[in-house]
Design a protein around this motif. Structure first.
Motif, PDB file in Angstrom:
ATOM      1  N   ASP A 135      28.886  50.503 -38.686  1.00 10.41           N
ATOM      2  CA  ASP A 135      29.183  50.176 -40.073  1.00 10.41           C
ATOM      3  C   ASP A 135      27.884  49.958 -40.846  1.00 10.41           C
ATOM      4  O   ASP A 135      27.112  49.054 -40.541  1.00 10.41           O
ATOM      5  CB  ASP A 135      30.054  48.911 -40.107  1.00 10.41           C
ATOM      6  CG  ASP A 135      30.600  48.614 -41.492  1.00 10.41           C
ATOM      7  OD1 ASP A 135      30.116  49.229 -42.467  1.00 10.41           O
ATOM      8  OD2 ASP A 135      31.498  47.762 -41.602  1.00 10.41           O
ATOM      9  N   LYS A 136      27.671  50.778 -41.884  1.00  7.56           N
ATOM     10  CA  LYS A 136      26.415  50.670 -42.629  1.00  7.56           C
ATOM     11  C   LYS A 136      26.310  49.378 -43.424  1.00  7.56           C
ATOM     12  O   LYS A 136      25.212  48.938 -43.789  1.00  7.56           O
ATOM     13  CB  LYS A 136      26.247  51.871 -43.563  1.00  7.56           C
ATOM     14  CG  LYS A 136      27.293  52.008 -44.642  1.00  7.56           C
ATOM     15  CD  LYS A 136      27.034  53.244 -45.494  1.00  7.56           C
ATOM     16  CE  LYS A 136      28.091  53.434 -46.574  1.00  7.56           C
ATOM     17  NZ  LYS A 136      29.426  53.735 -46.010  1.00  7.56           N
ATOM     18  N   ASP A 137      27.451  48.712 -43.728  1.00  9.71           N
ATOM     19  CA  ASP A 137      27.408  47.459 -44.481  1.00  9.71           C
ATOM     20  C   ASP A 137      26.563  46.402 -43.772  1.00  9.71           C
ATOM     21  O   ASP A 137      25.926  45.563 -44.415  1.00  9.71           O
ATOM     22  CB  ASP A 137      28.825  46.906 -44.673  1.00  9.71           C
ATOM     23  CG  ASP A 137      29.685  47.813 -45.545  1.00  9.71           C
ATOM     24  OD1 ASP A 137      29.158  48.833 -46.020  1.00  9.71           O
ATOM     25  OD2 ASP A 137      30.869  47.511 -45.753  1.00  9.71           O
ATOM     26  N   THR A 192      18.433  42.945 -35.906  1.00  7.05           N
ATOM     27  CA  THR A 192      18.339  44.396 -35.770  1.00  7.05           C
ATOM     28  C   THR A 192      19.729  44.977 -35.552  1.00  7.05           C
ATOM     29  O   THR A 192      20.563  44.366 -34.889  1.00  7.05           O
ATOM     30  CB  THR A 192      17.444  44.771 -34.563  1.00  7.05           C
ATOM     31  OG1 THR A 192      16.167  44.150 -34.732  1.00  7.05           O
ATOM     32  CG2 THR A 192      17.253  46.277 -34.469  1.00  7.05           C
ATOM     33  N   VAL A 193      19.956  46.155 -36.111  1.00  6.08           N
ATOM     34  CA  VAL A 193      21.237  46.847 -35.922  1.00  6.08           C
ATOM     35  C   VAL A 193      21.026  48.028 -34.981  1.00  6.08           C
ATOM     36  O   VAL A 193      20.080  48.806 -35.145  1.00  6.08           O
ATOM     37  CB  VAL A 193      21.816  47.335 -37.264  1.00  6.08           C
ATOM     38  CG1 VAL A 193      22.997  48.294 -37.034  1.00  6.08           C
ATOM     39  CG2 VAL A 193      22.270  46.152 -38.101  1.00  6.08           C
ATOM     40  N   VAL A 194      21.907  48.155 -34.001  1.00  5.04           N
ATOM     41  CA  VAL A 194      21.905  49.308 -33.099  1.00  5.04           C
ATOM     42  C   VAL A 194      23.096  50.174 -33.473  1.00  5.04           C
ATOM     43  O   VAL A 194      24.240  49.742 -33.355  1.00  5.04           O
ATOM     44  CB  VAL A 194      22.014  48.867 -31.618  1.00  5.04           C
ATOM     45  CG1 VAL A 194      21.985  50.085 -30.714  1.00  5.04           C
ATOM     46  CG2 VAL A 194      20.898  47.911 -31.262  1.00  5.04           C
ATOM     47  N   GLY A 238      13.448  50.973 -40.312  1.00 11.58           N
ATOM     48  CA  GLY A 238      14.472  51.970 -40.014  1.00 11.58           C
ATOM     49  C   GLY A 238      15.539  52.055 -41.081  1.00 11.58           C
ATOM     50  O   GLY A 238      16.012  53.150 -41.427  1.00 11.58           O
ATOM     51  N   VAL A 239      15.935  50.916 -41.632  1.00  7.38           N
ATOM     52  CA  VAL A 239      16.929  50.920 -42.715  1.00  7.38           C
ATOM     53  C   VAL A 239      16.372  51.643 -43.932  1.00  7.38           C
ATOM     54  O   VAL A 239      17.045  52.479 -44.546  1.00  7.38           O
ATOM     55  CB  VAL A 239      17.343  49.477 -43.079  1.00  7.38           C
ATOM     56  CG1 VAL A 239      18.217  49.472 -44.335  1.00  7.38           C
ATOM     57  CG2 VAL A 239      18.089  48.836 -41.923  1.00  7.38           C
ATOM     58  N   PRO A 297      15.135  49.152 -48.800  1.00  9.63           N
ATOM     59  CA  PRO A 297      15.026  48.147 -47.734  1.00  9.63           C
ATOM     60  C   PRO A 297      16.334  47.373 -47.594  1.00  9.63           C
ATOM     61  O   PRO A 297      17.199  47.425 -48.478  1.00  9.63           O
ATOM     62  CB  PRO A 297      13.890  47.252 -48.219  1.00  9.63           C
ATOM     63  CG  PRO A 297      13.910  47.386 -49.709  1.00  9.63           C
ATOM     64  CD  PRO A 297      14.325  48.803 -49.983  1.00  9.63           C
ATOM     65  N   PRO A 298      16.506  46.624 -46.494  1.00 14.08           N
ATOM     66  CA  PRO A 298      17.746  45.857 -46.295  1.00 14.08           C
ATOM     67  C   PRO A 298      18.059  44.902 -47.442  1.00 14.08           C
ATOM     68  O   PRO A 298      19.224  44.665 -47.766  1.00 14.08           O
ATOM     69  CB  PRO A 298      17.481  45.094 -44.999  1.00 14.08           C
ATOM     70  CG  PRO A 298      16.466  45.912 -44.277  1.00 14.08           C
ATOM     71  CD  PRO A 298      15.605  46.519 -45.327  1.00 14.08           C
ATOM     72  N   THR A 299      17.011  44.349 -48.093  1.00 19.19           N
ATOM     73  CA  THR A 299      17.236  43.399 -49.184  1.00 19.19           C
ATOM     74  C   THR A 299      17.914  44.047 -50.387  1.00 19.19           C
ATOM     75  O   THR A 299      18.464  43.343 -51.235  1.00 19.19           O
ATOM     76  CB  THR A 299      15.899  42.784 -49.625  1.00 19.19           C
ATOM     77  OG1 THR A 299      14.969  43.848 -49.903  1.00 19.19           O
ATOM     78  CG2 THR A 299      15.329  41.883 -48.539  1.00 19.19           C
ATOM     79  N   GLN A 300      17.883  45.388 -50.465  1.00 18.80           N
ATOM     80  CA  GLN A 300      18.530  46.088 -51.583  1.00 18.80           C
ATOM     81  C   GLN A 300      19.822  46.789 -51.169  1.00 18.80           C
ATOM     82  O   GLN A 300      20.448  47.464 -51.987  1.00 18.80           O
ATOM     83  CB  GLN A 300      17.568  47.128 -52.180  1.00 18.80           C
ATOM     84  CG  GLN A 300      16.397  46.534 -52.934  1.00 18.80           C
ATOM     85  CD  GLN A 300      15.538  47.615 -53.596  1.00 18.80           C
ATOM     86  OE1 GLN A 300      15.456  48.751 -53.117  1.00 18.80           O
ATOM     87  NE2 GLN A 300      14.909  47.257 -54.698  1.00 18.80           N
ATOM     88  N   MET A 301      20.245  46.622 -49.911  1.00 17.36           N
ATOM     89  CA  MET A 301      21.422  47.358 -49.444  1.00 17.36           C
ATOM     90  C   MET A 301      22.704  46.935 -50.168  1.00 17.36           C
ATOM     91  O   MET A 301      23.566  47.770 -50.451  1.00 17.36           O
ATOM     92  CB  MET A 301      21.596  47.187 -47.933  1.00 17.36           C
ATOM     93  CG  MET A 301      20.718  48.090 -47.087  1.00 17.36           C
ATOM     94  SD  MET A 301      20.929  49.861 -47.415  1.00 17.36           S
ATOM     95  CE  MET A 301      22.625  50.125 -46.905  1.00 17.36           C
ATOM     96  N   ILE A 302      22.842  45.656 -50.489  1.00 14.22           N
ATOM     97  CA  ILE A 302      24.044  45.230 -51.225  1.00 14.22           C
ATOM     98  C   ILE A 302      24.088  45.898 -52.582  1.00 14.22           C
ATOM     99  O   ILE A 302      25.135  46.428 -53.012  1.00 14.22           O
ATOM    100  CB  ILE A 302      24.069  43.689 -51.366  1.00 14.22           C
ATOM    101  CG1 ILE A 302      24.239  43.039 -49.993  1.00 14.22           C
ATOM    102  CG2 ILE A 302      25.204  43.258 -52.313  1.00 14.22           C
ATOM    103  CD1 ILE A 302      24.133  41.519 -50.018  1.00 14.22           C
ATOM    104  N   ASP A 303      22.963  45.910 -53.286  1.00 17.24           N
ATOM    105  CA  ASP A 303      22.911  46.561 -54.601  1.00 17.24           C
ATOM    106  C   ASP A 303      23.161  48.066 -54.475  1.00 17.24           C
ATOM    107  O   ASP A 303      23.875  48.659 -55.288  1.00 17.24           O
ATOM    108  CB  ASP A 303      21.539  46.320 -55.249  1.00 17.24           C
ATOM    109  CG  ASP A 303      21.325  44.859 -55.607  1.00 17.24           C
ATOM    110  OD1 ASP A 303      22.301  44.076 -55.488  1.00 17.24           O
ATOM    111  OD2 ASP A 303      20.199  44.499 -55.992  1.00 17.24           O
TER     112      ASP A 303
END
Length: 920
Positions: A133-135, A145-147, A165-166, A173-179
């Motif tokens: 799940d990309k969320d 870390t996500v595998v 990797g994200v 970056p992960p900090t912008q994934m929600i946006d």
């Protein structure tokens, strides 16, 4: 630093259900998802050892997101019954293995995982989250870390997603994934984003403005349609963001001591594995150490029912990637020595074309040990391409190995590679295995592409072809792919194919019946088909051109006739215009509708309307002739190979569940024989000067097989006495002496004989014979009264299919009917009809393949010039020099009738002519 391993069990569950074969125990209970999840958990504990671990599942019922947005996940289909019944047994097994299992009401598994990961971070514990799940990537930081085991567990890239990797994968970056996810939306969860905003636009905006809040603040400055769409979406975006955000503050009370893996409950596991009939895991229980990592170590379990009939050990993939690019003579010689000494070598070609007769080699790859492979680039010719070995020199070194029958080879769809090598004057010998055919024999109802097989049986997602060569209009010839990219892709193909053989062959060989189908029918058939395709068939292109012109003139006449009947000109190929004419202007009552609600004009509808109205009859004739013209008379001359002067079809073995071949490019099996125009096309398939076309086919083969399978005394007697089966059936149904049966009665009996073995109902028979339904039902009842063994066979076969998910041919080919227990009545009824007919159609396919093998072996042993050029359903077509004609005509029936012994005699009939049609 200690480690916490968190598993998104719900994503595992769905992946396993859809990826695994339809495994069932002897009580017909589905167990495939259970086996798949346990396999993946075993692999995780092996690859990512951790002090703490938990498997997290979604709870039943609504969550806070459903209250926030009632349409949340509304697009998802309801859980299949076969999956639902596996959930509780799976939970029980996971707990018995010692895994902590968490299900929290009112929230999703993602929220539980997020809360635990953040709690671990505070306590200085590193977290690994396994999910597809990309969320979840919004949680990634220096401690989390996500595998991505759902997609690429064993690839060098897209495996472990840390912060870098994200960003590499998603562009932010992960900090912008929600946006990011708020802007693009989440179709899987039915969360809309901004209309027309995809990943590229989202990345562009976030790079420019830094955050969603800042994008919203500058929404009036964003131009174009996307700017308008953004402004329209502003009221929705806060809700979308809340739906997508993982809640890490849900107040879990879990202490990490509760997440220490416990010793497996061996007694419980023994009972569960016994119930599931996971035989090899049962045997392994005595070897268990005190830890859940070992509860499923070693091989995967043997599953019963549709997939296995005896204990078997399944393959554990080798995850190494020791791949070599061979660019020196020394390295090549080292690999040639390995190939000569190997018990089994995997071989693959990379080429310039998918057309096997035209393709030329760009490079070759090998593997003799799992996890190790080599690629030899030979003809990459892009700008700045590195120096490569000589194509001619390399092939001359390879030729003695490839042509050595004592050196055993395995490949995926080796028939193609055999053609490619033949284009370079190399005859591949020593073909021992083909993973395409192993898969086809083992699970014919599944896909057999290498990538799909790898994911299904190895849990490895190989590099897709499009990733190296591009797709669509931007796809390049493989010779233009960089050597670096080509080497990883091609070497992996060879490695994965070798491992697939090691995974699939034990599952085939566990059954003597499947092994017979594989080793005695499919593998030899592949070799014969390659010869047959290479032989090709002569086509009289001038005759086809004349036919095409004549059909063109006839189409113009029909079009004019249709205009007159419609009272106006219209496009005969336009369903919409035809609807308007038939159901609007002419006022004909529609018989059925399309999925969009419009009146249907499909062939079934037109055929029924043609009984009462002239225009539908004319339209059908136009469609039939137009298809003949476009598919055959226009196209066949263009498909003549300029080097051979012949047409070369491709026979695909791994398509039909029944074992029948599929012909393509061109399709020689669908040329109609019931129309004069279709038969004229067969006249263009000719023999060269000094030769004849010989056609040999089995007579009434499926009815003979029905007699053997059903053991009906009346049918067995009729065939044993060499009677006309249709006349015999007519005499039984109409209650008259056989000598008194007239042509119309025989015709009725013929329709009934063939109709019933295809599952025809009283309604279908009434339509076919144009009689009342009650009369048709009466005929069927009389038929079964005279042939009670047939009725019993049909009943027994339906029940057998429901119990085990498949039926078998006489030789043991498994004919899968996946929807035999479907809740959908129409699908279930269709599966029941297929189950009844499949053993006959499948046995006929087995017989014609055995006949093809026998004929080819005889021609080869006698060193005859005659050659097989086509196989069409129950018919073999040969090209025979005149001096061999009498011998071939005499021997063909003997060979075909001798490939098997049934309880009724097989009958093969032979015809001869200057062309295919006249040979009938």
């Amino acid at each position: 630093m200690k480690t916490l391993l968190l598993v998104d069990g719900s994503s595992y569950l769905y992946r396993a259900f859809h990826a695994m074969p339809d495994l069932r125990n002897s009580a017909n209970e589905p167990v495939g998802a259970i086996q798949g999840v346990l396999n993946m958990l075993r692999r995780l504990h092996k690859d990512y050892p951790a002090e703490y671990s938990a498997c997290v599942f979604d709870a039943k019922g609504k969550t806070f997101r459903d209250d926030l947005y009632p349409e949340y996940k509304a697009n998802r289909a309801s859980m299949p019954d076969d999956l639902r019944v596996q959930i509780e047994p799976l939970y029980e097994t996971i707990r018995a293995m010692g895994w902590p299992l968490i299900i929290e009401e009112g929230v999703e598994a993602d929220d539980v995982i997020g809360a635990l990961a953040k709690q671990a971070e505070k306590e200085g514990i590193k977290t690994i989250i396994s999910t597809g799940d990309k969320d979840i990537t919004q949680l990634v930081n220096a401690h989390i870390t996500v595998v991505n085991t759902m997609r690429d567990a064993f690839r060098k890239t897209d495996d472990v997603l840390d912060v870098a990797g994200v960003e590499q994968k998603f562009g932010v970056p992960p900090t912008q994934m929600i946006d990011y996810l708020t802007l693009v939306g989440d179709t899987a969860d039915n969360v809309p984003g901004v209309e027309k905003v995809g990943p590229k636009t989202a990345i562009k905006w976030l790079t420019e403005y830094g955050s969603l809040d800042n994008i919203v603040a500058h929404a009036d400055q964003i131009k174009g349609v996307v700017g308008e769409n953004l402004r329209k979406a502003l009221p929705w975006l806060p809700t979308a963001r809340e739906l997508i955000t993982i809640r890490c503050d849900i107040g879990l009370c879990e202490h990490f001591d509760a997440l220490i893996a416990q010793p497996p409950d061996k007694a419980k596991l023994l009972a569960l594995f016994d119930h599931f009939e996971f035989r090899s895991w049962k045997r392994d229980l005595d070897k268990l150490a005190d830890g859940p990592a070992d509860a499923t170590s070693g091989s995967s379990p043997t599953a019963p029912g549709p997939q296995a009939s005896a204990p078997q050990q399944l393959y554990t993939p080798d995850t190494r990637r020791l791949y070599q690019t061979v660019v020196t003579e020394e390295a090549l010689d080292q690999w040639l020595l390995k190939l000569q000494q190997a018990e089994l070598m995997c071989f693959d070609t990379e080429t310039t074309s998918l057309d096997a007769m035209q393709a030329r080699i760009v490079g070759v790859s090998f593997s003799v040990t799992p996890g190790e492979a080599a690629y030899v680039p030979l003809r990459h010719d892009y700008f700045d391409a590195p120096t490569q070995l000589s194509l001619e020199g390399t092939l001359s070194k390879l030729k003695p190995i490839l042509e050595n029958a004592a050196i055993k080879k395995v490949g995926q769809n080796l028939k193609y590679d055999m053609h490619v090598l033949a284009n370079h004057d190399i005859q591949l010998r020593g073909v021992a295995h083909d993973t395409l055919l192993e898969s086809y024999v083992f699970e014919s109802h599944k896909g057999h592409g290498m990538d799909e097989l790898s994911e299904r049986h190895l849990g490895i997602a190989p590099i897709p072809y499009e990733a190296v060569a591009g797709k669509g209009a931007k796809q390049v010839n493989f010779s233009q792919v960089t050597v670096e990219q080509a080497a990883e892709y091609a070497a992996e193909d060879a490695d994965i194919t070798l491992q697939l053989h090691q995974a699939l062959y034990p599952q085939v060989s566990v059954s003597d019946k499947l092994l017979f189908i594989y080793e005695k029918i499919e593998l030899p058939s592949m070799l014969v088909l390659q010869h047959m395709e290479r032989n090709g068939v002569f086509i009289d292109s001038h005759m086809l051109q004349r036919q095409s012109n004549e059909i063109g003139l006839r189409l113009m006449e029909i079009e004019k006739q249709a205009f007159e009947l419609a009272g106006q000109p219209f496009n005969l190929g336009s369903p919409k215009q035809l609807q308007e004419i038939l159901f609007g202007k002419l006022g004909i009552k529609p018989l059925k509708k399309t999925p969009s609600g419009a009146p249907s004009t499909d062939e079934d509808v037109l055929q029924e309307l043609a009984l009462d109205y002239p225009l539908p009859k004319v339209i059908l004739e136009h469609r039939s002739l137009a298809k003949l013209k476009s598919t055959y008379t226009d196209k066949l001359p263009k498909m003549i190979n300029p080097q051979t002067g012949r047409v070369h079809t491709n026979y695909n073995q791994a398509v039909a569940i029944t074992g029948r071949l599929a012909s393509a490019d061109p399709n020689l099996q669908n040329i109609p024989v019931r129309t004069a125009e279709g038969r004229r096309i067969r006249e263009a398939f000719i023999a060269p000067p000094g030769a004849h076309i010989v056609s040999a086919d089995y007579s009434q083969i499926e009815l003979r097989i029905m007699a053997h399978l059903s053991q009906d005394a009346g049918m067995l007697r009729a065939f044993a006495n060499n009677e006309d089966i249709h006349r015999a059936t007519a005499a039984e149904i109409f209650g008259v002496e056989r000598t008194a049966v007239d042509n119309e009665q025989r015709r009725y009996a013929k329709v009934i004989n063939f109709g019933l073995i295809y599952g025809m109902s009283a309604f279908g028979l009434a339509q076919n014979l144009n009689i009342e339904r009650s009369a048709a039902a009466n005929y069927i009842e009389r038929y079964f009264a005279r042939y009670p063994g047939v009725r019993q066979y049909m009943s027994d076969t339906r029940e057998l299919a429901k119990r085990q998910g498949y039926v078998e041919t006489i030789f043991g080919r498994r004919l899968w009917v996946p929807e035999i227990n479907s809740a959908n009545v129409q699908r279930r009824n269709g599966a029941e009809r297929a189950a009844i007919n499949a053993p006959m159609q499948g046995t006929a396919a087995d017989l014609i393949k055995l006949a093809m093998i026998a004929v080819h072996q005889w021609l080869t042993a006698e060193k005859l010039q005659s050659k097989l050029i086509m196989q069409v359903h129950d018919e073999l077509v040969l090209e025979v020099p005149d001096q061999e004609l009498a011998l071939v005509q005499a021997q063909l029936p003997i060979l075909m009738q001798g490939v098997a012994t049934l309880d009724v005699p097989l009958l093969a009939e032979v015809g001869t002519g200057n062309n295919w049609e006249s040979a009938h």
